[in-house]
Design an enzyme around this catalytic site. Structure first.
Site, PDB file in Angstrom:
ATOM      1  N   GLY A  41       0.794  -1.233   0.000  1.00 57.30           N
ATOM      2  CA  GLY A  41       0.000   0.000   0.000  1.00 57.30           C
ATOM      3  C   GLY A  41       0.821   1.275   0.000  1.00 57.30           C
ATOM      4  O   GLY A  41       2.014   1.272  -0.316  1.00 57.30           O
ATOM      5  N   CYS A  43       1.832   3.059   2.534  1.00 52.98           N
ATOM      6  CA  CYS A  43       2.879   3.076   3.564  1.00 52.98           C
ATOM      7  C   CYS A  43       4.214   2.576   3.014  1.00 52.98           C
ATOM      8  O   CYS A  43       5.225   3.274   3.100  1.00 52.98           O
ATOM      9  CB  CYS A  43       2.437   2.221   4.747  1.00 52.98           C
ATOM     10  SG  CYS A  43       3.718   2.015   5.979  1.00 52.98           S
ATOM     11  N   GLY A 116     -10.195  -4.438  -6.940  1.00 58.85           N
ATOM     12  CA  GLY A 116     -11.297  -5.201  -6.360  1.00 58.85           C
ATOM     13  C   GLY A 116     -12.532  -4.355  -6.200  1.00 58.85           C
ATOM     14  O   GLY A 116     -12.452  -3.182  -5.837  1.00 58.85           O
ATOM     15  N   TYR A 185       1.984  16.222  10.109  1.00 55.54           N
ATOM     16  CA  TYR A 185       2.988  15.151  10.002  1.00 55.54           C
ATOM     17  C   TYR A 185       3.760  15.214   8.690  1.00 55.54           C
ATOM     18  O   TYR A 185       4.987  15.288   8.676  1.00 55.54           O
ATOM     19  CB  TYR A 185       2.301  13.782  10.056  1.00 55.54           C
ATOM     20  CG  TYR A 185       1.802  13.356  11.398  1.00 55.54           C
ATOM     21  CD1 TYR A 185       0.729  13.998  12.005  1.00 55.54           C
ATOM     22  CD2 TYR A 185       2.383  12.293  12.067  1.00 55.54           C
ATOM     23  CE1 TYR A 185       0.256  13.587  13.234  1.00 55.54           C
ATOM     24  CE2 TYR A 185       1.918  11.871  13.300  1.00 55.54           C
ATOM     25  CZ  TYR A 185       0.850  12.524  13.875  1.00 55.54           C
ATOM     26  OH  TYR A 185       0.393  12.114  15.089  1.00 55.54           O
ATOM     27  N   VAL A 239      -4.156  29.714   2.618  1.00 50.12           N
ATOM     28  CA  VAL A 239      -3.767  29.783   1.209  1.00 50.12           C
ATOM     29  C   VAL A 239      -5.038  29.973   0.387  1.00 50.12           C
ATOM     30  O   VAL A 239      -6.002  29.223   0.545  1.00 50.12           O
ATOM     31  CB  VAL A 239      -3.027  28.496   0.782  1.00 50.12           C
ATOM     32  CG1 VAL A 239      -2.765  28.492  -0.713  1.00 50.12           C
ATOM     33  CG2 VAL A 239      -1.725  28.353   1.556  1.00 50.12           C
ATOM     34  N   HIS A 447      21.542   3.145  32.503  1.00 49.19           N
ATOM     35  CA  HIS A 447      22.325   4.384  32.424  1.00 49.19           C
ATOM     36  C   HIS A 447      23.558   4.136  31.555  1.00 49.19           C
ATOM     37  O   HIS A 447      24.221   3.113  31.724  1.00 49.19           O
ATOM     38  CB  HIS A 447      22.774   4.803  33.812  1.00 49.19           C
ATOM     39  CG  HIS A 447      23.683   6.001  33.788  1.00 49.19           C
ATOM     40  ND1 HIS A 447      23.202   7.277  33.570  1.00 49.19           N
ATOM     41  CD2 HIS A 447      25.029   6.112  33.916  1.00 49.19           C
ATOM     42  CE1 HIS A 447      24.221   8.126  33.582  1.00 49.19           C
ATOM     43  NE2 HIS A 447      25.336   7.452  33.780  1.00 49.19           N
TER      44      HIS A 447
END
Ligand code: NAI
Length: 468
Positions: A41, A43, A116, A185, A239, A447
């Site tokens: 897809g 992504c 599909g 994002y 805009v 640490h």
């Protein structure tokens, strides 16, 4: 091949392909319809994965120019080879899409190649590239057709000069001047990429702050950081028009408050104002209920208004448009079809912006809690006081933990850090287990790590951080 299946999934994005694998694991005869040449897809093919490849390469390029010397790594004549960088990105995409193909074979999932469409609740028609239609019977259908970039009225994306994220991931030259519409994002990740590679970038955002939905503290700090990196912002601005003159774009925008009008010329315009669900005509024709945002209405079992037809991911009226949300829904719906108790917890869903530093959150923000009139306490810890971050010169940002005032239960965490995207998983897990801030404060953290800032922020909820 026998044309009868238990489950046919339409779309092979993170929702669809994960759902297909889980269905196969549960013993269902499974097929997944995909019209792209490769699986995965948006992504994998033109979203999360290629953008992360460019974010990684451009960050290394930027560091080589700005930071290597201070570390005693003397490199001279650093040059950008954009086409090589793009080829590396293509290779990553290919490896991952091939990986999904391999997983399909391993799990005996049939990839039905083509577009599909649903004829009725037990019939899916697949139209291949040549126009040939084949009909398949199935007991269950899962719609996972994802989303496409939205635009603004009268702005036509041509993927050449006015581009969506798709076009902005394949520029062949560095735009001298790039205008980005939308400080969310996509806008901010791709602004970072092209700024590091040499573009002059201006982001025009409609609201008076960037990354809406994230904690306001985080949004304000992130804006300062991006400004310092040289990205310009025009906030509170709308805009009104983008026109193309020869091979340039002219962007007109108006400040919402002062009504001052401005006009800028640039080489490319990236429109990043959100995405819209892919609802094809057959879905509307079947009478599947759609909400006023153009998303498929589903119940808690991801069932649409038609029995045996389910939907997941960006097309549904639940949760944010995020790949990992779709994956979790894919698993849940497969288990629900199998009669199990598949479930997705929308209250604990991490979100990450993969800039440098990264921004991440899980659970609620302060603004949401105020709205819901929930009393809370806050613990904050800055990376300037974290030893590992200091050693790595990654001192920007902080961790902010919000806990219930009475019970101390963690209600939300937001952070800005070089590795926020990885660190947020600890908090998601803590919240899934109903942890209190005190539980995190009393958990031993290695640490020196950036994660110690999480423990310190948890201690700060009780006003007892050690290093700050
Ligand atoms: P977004 O919803 O994150 O941000 C869109 C921004 O555009 C908002 O700040 C909004 O106020 C602004 N905007 C809207 N209309 C405008 C106008 N007329 N003028 C100026 N600004 C305007 O959408 P984005 O960045 O396009 O991303 C789409 C989806 O993809 C999001 O749901 C996001 O969650 C997902 N995504 C997630 C990523 C990640 O997890 N790292 C990366 C990329 C996308």
């Amino acid at each position: 091949m026998d044309n009868n299946f238990d489950v046919i999934i339409i779309g092979s994005g993170p929702g669809g392909y994960v759902c297909a694998i889980r269905c196969a694991q549960l013993g269902f005869k499974t097929a997944c319809v995909e019209m792209r040449k490769t699986l995965g897809g948006v992504c994998l093919n033109e979203g999360c994965i290629p953008s992360k490849s460019l974010l990684n390469s451009s960050e290394i390029f930027h560091k080589a120019q700005e930071e290597f010397n201070d570390l005693g790594i003397e490199v001279s004549n650093i040059k950008l080879n954009l086409s090589k960088m793009m080829n590396n990105k293509k290779k990553s995409v290919l490896t991952l899409t091939k990986g999904v193909e391999f997983l399909f074979k391993k799990n005996k999932i049939i990839h039905l190649k083509g577009k599909g469409s649903i004829l009725d609740r037990n019939t899916v028609i697949v139209t291949d590239d040549s126009g040939k239609k084949t009909s398949y019977k199935t007991k269950n259908i899962v719609i996972g057709t994802g989303s496409t970039p939205a635009s603004l009225p009268e702005i036509k994306i041509d993927e050449k000069i006015i581009v969506s994220s798709t076009g902005a991931l394949i520029f062949e030259e560095i735009p001298k001047k790039l205008i980005v519409i939308g400080g969310g994002y996509i806008g901010l990740e791709l602004s970072s990429v092209w700024k590091r590679l040499g573009s002059k970038v201006t982001v025009i955002e409609f609201l008076d702050h960037i990354i809406p939905g994230m904690d306001k503290d985080i949004s304000a700090e992130f804006l300062k950081i991006l400004n310092k990196q040289g990205i310009d912002f025009k906030l509170d601005s709308k805009v009104t028009r983008v026109s193309i003159v020869k091979d340039k774009a002219i962007v007109d925008f108006t400040n919402n408050k002062s009504k001052k009008r401005e006009r800028v010329e640039c080489d490319k315009v990236l429109v990043a104002v959100g995405r819209k669900s892919n609802i094809s005509a057959d879905i509307s024709k079947l009478g599947i209920k759609i909400d006023d945002q153009g998303k498929i209405k589903v119940n808690e079992k991801f069932e649409t208004s038609i029995k045996n037809i389910y939907a997941i991911g960006d097309v549904i009226d639940k949760g944010p448009m995020l790949a990992h949300k779709a994956e979790d829904e894919g698993i849940a719906v497969a288990e629900i079809i199998a009669g199990q108790a598949g479930h997705v917890n929308y209250d604990v869903m991490p979100a990450v912006i993969y800039t440098s530093p990264e921004v991440a959150m899980v659970g609620k923000t302060e603004e949401q809690l105020k709205k819901e009139k929930i009393r809370y306490k806050v613990g904050k810890f800055p990376f300037i006081a974290n030893s590992r971050a200091k050693v790595n010169s990654e001192t920007e940002g902080f961790v902010k933990i919000i806990a219930d005032e009475k019970t101390d239960k963690v209600l939300g965490v937001s952070m800005i850090s070089a590795v926020a995207g990885t660190m947020i998983a600890e908090l998601a897990l803590a919240m899934e287990f109903g942890a209190s801030a005190e539980d995190i404060a009393r958990t031993c953290h290695a640490h020196p790590t950036h994660s110690e800032a999480v423990k310190e922020a948890a201690m700060a909820v009780d006003k007892r951080p050690i290093h700050f």
